[in-house]
Design an enzyme around this catalytic site. Structure first.
Site, PDB file in Angstrom:
ATOM      1  N   CYS A  76       0.879  -1.271  -0.002  1.00 16.30           N
ATOM      2  CA  CYS A  76       0.103  -0.207  -0.041  1.00 16.30           C
ATOM      3  C   CYS A  76       0.797   1.289  -0.130  1.00 16.30           C
ATOM      4  CB  CYS A  76      -0.878  -0.230   1.094  1.00 16.30           C
ATOM      5  SG  CYS A  76      -2.296   1.021   0.861  1.00 16.30           S
ATOM      6  N   HIS A 177      -3.790  -4.632  -0.007  1.00 18.79           N
ATOM      7  CA  HIS A 177      -3.498  -5.150   0.988  1.00 18.79           C
ATOM      8  C   HIS A 177      -3.544  -6.762   1.017  1.00 18.79           C
ATOM      9  CE1 HIS A 177      -2.947  -1.802   3.914  1.00 18.79           C
ATOM     10  NE2 HIS A 177      -4.089  -1.440   3.066  1.00 18.79           N
ATOM     11  N   GLU A 179      -2.537  -9.057   2.926  1.00 15.75           N
ATOM     12  CA  GLU A 179      -2.924  -9.524   4.284  1.00 15.75           C
ATOM     13  C   GLU A 179      -4.339  -9.389   4.644  1.00 15.75           C
ATOM     14  OE1 GLU A 179      -1.864  -5.109   5.468  1.00 15.75           O
ATOM     15  OE2 GLU A 179      -1.492  -6.536   3.795  1.00 15.75           O
TER      16      GLU A 179
END
Length: 199
Positions: A76, A177, A179
């Site tokens: 990001c 992202h 994750e």
């Protein structure tokens, strides 16, 4: 050991949980020697370009990151900090990947920030792509992006195309992202951690 750069007090719980699920041995750190000795380095980021660059500078990490030879992944804002410049705050960045982080254009059906799920369009064959295809969706939250260019491994369309995954040498960036991108994100992180380290 994976070095997750922690210089700004960001909430890194989602990222660290993902690394735990992958069985990765990692450390949250801003120590230059620990980062230099790591097999892989991750630069997450939430906030502004100025706050991100200021935090790196205050911790003496700008030259450290510029001289790394092992795989480095910016996530990001972390990806944007790898670029030459950011329109946000009009600030020079690390200059590891050519390009500028530019403000996305807001349209009636495309508000800024770009927030939510969108799919990747892979442009080049890469080890990061293993097990993935153009029907896979990932999670974005951002207002600035790098225009799609020759360094783009994958692009995304949100009114206009921008770079979603970028690579130059051992430096990688993901505008989304991973994750927070469910199974697809886990595959991407695992593929990154599987890259050969020259450290």
């Amino acid at each position: 050991m994976i070095a997750v750069i922690d210089v700004s007090g960001n909430n890194l719980t989602s990222l660290t949980n993902a690394l735990i699920r992958l069985g990765g041995h990692f450390a949250l750190t801003h120590d230059a020697q620990e980062i230099q000795k790591a097999s892989h380095v991750i630069l997450p980021g939430v906030g502004t370009a100025r706050s991100g660059m200021t935090a790196l500078q205050q911790n003496g990490l700008i030259d450290v990151l510029r001289t790394l030879t092992q795989p480095l992944l910016g996530i990001c804002l972390g990806m944007q900090l790898l670029l030459e410049y950011s329109e946000e705050d009009d600030i020079p960045c690390l200059g590891l990947i050519p390009g500028v982080a530019e403000l996305l254009k807001a349209e009636r059906n495309h508000p800024v920030p770009h927030m939510g799920w969108n799919n990747l369009h892979w442009q080049k064959t890469s080890s990061l792509q293993q097990g993935l295809n153009n029907s896979d969706y990932v999670y974005f939250v951002h207002s600035y992006a790098l225009k799609a260019d020759d360094y783009a491994l994958a692009r995304c369309r949100y009114h206009e195309e921008f770079t979603a995954v970028v690579k130059k040498g051992n430096f990688y960036g993901m505008q989304f992202h991973p994750e927070k991108s469910a199974d697809v994100g886990m595959v991407l992180l695992n593929n990154f951690l599987s890259l050969e380290s020259k450290c």
